[in-house]
Design an enzyme around this catalytic site. Sequence first.
Site, mmCIF file in Angstrom:
data_model
loop_
_atom_site.group_PDB
_atom_site.id
_atom_site.type_symbol
_atom_site.label_atom_id
_atom_site.label_comp_id
_atom_site.label_asym_id
_atom_site.label_seq_id
_atom_site.Cartn_x
_atom_site.Cartn_y
_atom_site.Cartn_z
ATOM 1 C CB ALA A 62 -1.448 7.835 -5.203
ATOM 2 C CE LYS A 81 -6.192 13.590 1.637
ATOM 3 N NZ LYS A 81 -4.831 13.617 1.102
ATOM 4 N N GLY A 129 0.833 -1.220 0.000
ATOM 5 C CA GLY A 129 0.000 0.000 0.000
ATOM 6 C C GLY A 129 0.849 1.244 0.000
ATOM 7 N N GLY A 130 2.124 1.080 0.415
ATOM 8 C CA GLY A 130 3.067 2.203 0.375
ATOM 9 C C GLY A 130 2.658 3.370 1.250
ATOM 10 N N GLY A 169 8.689 18.720 0.977
ATOM 11 C CA GLY A 169 8.778 17.948 -0.253
ATOM 12 C C GLY A 169 9.260 16.532 -0.043
ATOM 13 N N GLY A 197 6.867 24.729 5.381
ATOM 14 C CA GLY A 197 6.459 24.346 4.029
ATOM 15 C C GLY A 197 4.958 24.511 3.839
ATOM 16 N N GLY A 198 4.591 25.522 3.059
ATOM 17 C CA GLY A 198 3.159 25.769 2.800
ATOM 18 C C GLY A 198 2.706 25.084 1.524
ATOM 19 N N GLY A 199 3.149 23.826 1.330
ATOM 20 C CA GLY A 199 2.736 23.050 0.161
ATOM 21 C C GLY A 199 1.532 22.195 0.498
ATOM 22 C CG HIS A 214 -31.335 21.905 -10.326
ATOM 23 N ND1 HIS A 214 -30.423 22.867 -9.970
ATOM 24 C CD2 HIS A 214 -32.483 22.204 -9.668
ATOM 25 C CE1 HIS A 214 -30.992 23.739 -9.141
ATOM 26 N NE2 HIS A 214 -32.243 23.352 -8.940
HETATM 27 P P1 NAI Z 1 5.340 20.373 -1.706
HETATM 28 O O1 NAI Z 1 6.364 20.374 -2.752
HETATM 29 O O2 NAI Z 1 3.903 20.319 -2.069
HETATM 30 O O3 NAI Z 1 5.502 21.679 -0.799
HETATM 31 C C1 NAI Z 1 6.686 21.980 -0.135
HETATM 32 C C2 NAI Z 1 6.634 23.447 0.220
HETATM 33 O O4 NAI Z 1 7.698 23.729 1.083
HETATM 34 C C3 NAI Z 1 6.767 24.369 -0.978
HETATM 35 O O5 NAI Z 1 5.758 25.331 -0.903
HETATM 36 C C4 NAI Z 1 8.165 24.954 -0.816
HETATM 37 O O6 NAI Z 1 8.259 26.239 -1.334
HETATM 38 C C5 NAI Z 1 8.311 24.950 0.696
HETATM 39 N N1 NAI Z 1 9.675 24.878 1.200
HETATM 40 C C6 NAI Z 1 10.710 24.148 0.743
HETATM 41 N N2 NAI Z 1 11.790 24.304 1.543
HETATM 42 C C7 NAI Z 1 11.412 25.141 2.537
HETATM 43 C C8 NAI Z 1 12.061 25.674 3.681
HETATM 44 N N3 NAI Z 1 13.324 25.343 3.989
HETATM 45 N N4 NAI Z 1 11.375 26.517 4.479
HETATM 46 C C9 NAI Z 1 10.083 26.836 4.201
HETATM 47 N N5 NAI Z 1 9.417 26.365 3.135
HETATM 48 C C10 NAI Z 1 10.071 25.518 2.319
HETATM 49 O O7 NAI Z 1 5.754 19.191 -0.719
HETATM 50 P P2 NAI Z 1 4.943 18.466 0.436
HETATM 51 O O8 NAI Z 1 3.824 19.313 0.912
HETATM 52 O O9 NAI Z 1 5.962 18.027 1.417
HETATM 53 O O10 NAI Z 1 4.341 17.242 -0.300
HETATM 54 C C11 NAI Z 1 5.211 16.336 -0.934
HETATM 55 C C12 NAI Z 1 4.588 15.713 -2.133
HETATM 56 O O11 NAI Z 1 3.613 14.803 -1.707
HETATM 57 C C13 NAI Z 1 3.876 16.701 -3.041
HETATM 58 O O12 NAI Z 1 4.715 17.212 -4.020
HETATM 59 C C14 NAI Z 1 2.819 15.857 -3.634
HETATM 60 O O13 NAI Z 1 3.286 15.284 -4.813
HETATM 61 C C15 NAI Z 1 2.578 14.748 -2.624
HETATM 62 N N6 NAI Z 1 1.315 14.932 -1.928
HETATM 63 C C16 NAI Z 1 0.177 15.075 -2.643
HETATM 64 C C17 NAI Z 1 -1.015 15.237 -2.018
HETATM 65 C C18 NAI Z 1 -2.232 15.432 -2.819
HETATM 66 O O14 NAI Z 1 -2.157 15.349 -4.032
HETATM 67 N N7 NAI Z 1 -3.386 15.709 -2.232
HETATM 68 C C19 NAI Z 1 -1.124 15.231 -0.565
HETATM 69 C C20 NAI Z 1 0.134 15.134 0.075
HETATM 70 C C21 NAI Z 1 1.291 14.972 -0.596
#
Ligand code: NAI
Length: 474
Positions: A323, A52, A40-41, A275, A183-185, A447
Amino acid sequence: MANRTFDVIVIGGGPGGYGCAIRLGQLKQKVVCVEKEEVGGICLNWGCVPSKALIAASHTYEKVKVHGAGMGILTEGIKVDSNKMQDWKAGIVKKLTGGIRGLFKGNGVELLMGTARVTGPRSVEVKTAEGGTEVLEATKAIVIATGSSTIEIPTFKFDGKQVIGAREAVSLREVPKRLLVIGGGVIGLELGMVYQKLGSELTVVEATAGLLPGVDPECTAVVEKKFVKLGGKVLKNATAKGYEKNADGSLAVKVDLGGGKFDTVVTDVVLVAVGMRPNGAGLGLEEIGVKVERGFVPTDPLGRTAVDGVYAIGDVSGMPMLAHKATKEGEVIAEVIAGHKAAKDWVSIPAAIFTDPEIAVAGLSEAQAKEKGIDVRIGKFPFAALGRAMAADETEGFFKVVADKKTNQLLGVHIVGASATDLISEGALALEMHAFLEDIGLTVHPHPTLGEGMMEAAMNGLGHAIHVLNREAR
Ligand code: NAI
């Protein structure tokens, strides 16, 4: 050290590897899937699905607590039981991973628990979970599906308790009073907002000028507004430098705000979400001539690496690390190995981001289309104009379609709002079918549903949506 021979050896049992192994089994190939942790990784065990579950739980809590009274639902003494929430989540994970094991069995796939190393273009050595060593030979192919790992920041080494990654963040049995996310990702916002809703004071430190880099800023703005409304604080163009432990056990995190300015944020837990790193190194691949670039194993549209018979899929084979991309690649490459005519050939890999509200994207953004020199036509429709969204008290956000102005061919769909991650599939299908705005706009959508927003956005692009004023009525 007995040698065993299979048609195909799949290394890694995540969404890429297990999908590939199952499809190979369906195609009557003799296949073994080697997995070192749990089938399942990341996705099933501590990524997509567990997060989720927590997102759904925190959404339910917030919905009842904050929105309930307006709907006439009065509650008293509503509380969060983190232990119960974790047990519920663990039950879902168990069911899903058990399901994969069942599918393996049903499709004749052997699961071998252990750590694999490639020793030749057709051979793999496995240190098994039982402590033994097995040598496996493949008559047809080896598929590398080893995924990716969380990136650690040297000054924020994980301690599993106060400095954590996503793996620990989905397993917290206590809601932190204060949470700082680096990290605001995607992970930072998805999980940050879970704990924010469950009661944590949240601060996000983001290195770039905006949250969710790469996402249409119009969509991000809707999420940021909600994040701030919930009391969250965002430090942009900022980097967390290090921390000191206070006498009361809290952490004082030093944040570089740029321009010689610094801030200290006191927190109880730091979640590092900067990331993922692809897991292509250390598998023995380079020794047999497979190229590994910064951890990625580059492939062609048939999933082939530089060495005949060695394939790679999923996170380890390239961006985006999602995924559903991994699973689709696994299915396609299984067909290739079985000798069928197949290739990675899709218009879009949709993105589904489970923030509040959700964001989902398929195809090109307005900016990307313009960069390609395409004159675009934009259609938009707000959730606030959908009866169904009002009835669910989920009126934030909008649908946005991007089309070629000359032909009206759809180029991209961007949705921010309730159930955006479910609604995007219509956009993905439309893109695969090379649909035009007319195809979506003239399709009768039931609708009252949120899906009507897609139809209305397409019609707005054409200048004649019914439930919104059109910029250019035609
Ligand atoms: P991410 O690449 O989405 O976001 C990382 C964020 O951290 C970026 O905004 C970047 O600018 C920031 N960052 C990098 N270095 C930093 C630092 N030293 N200080 C402050 N900010 C910094 O990576 P994240 O959120 O860790 O997710 C990893 C991967 O997992 C994603 O790229 C995605 O492919 C996958 N993922 C996908 C999901 C979905 O599709 N719903 C849910 C969770 C993860």
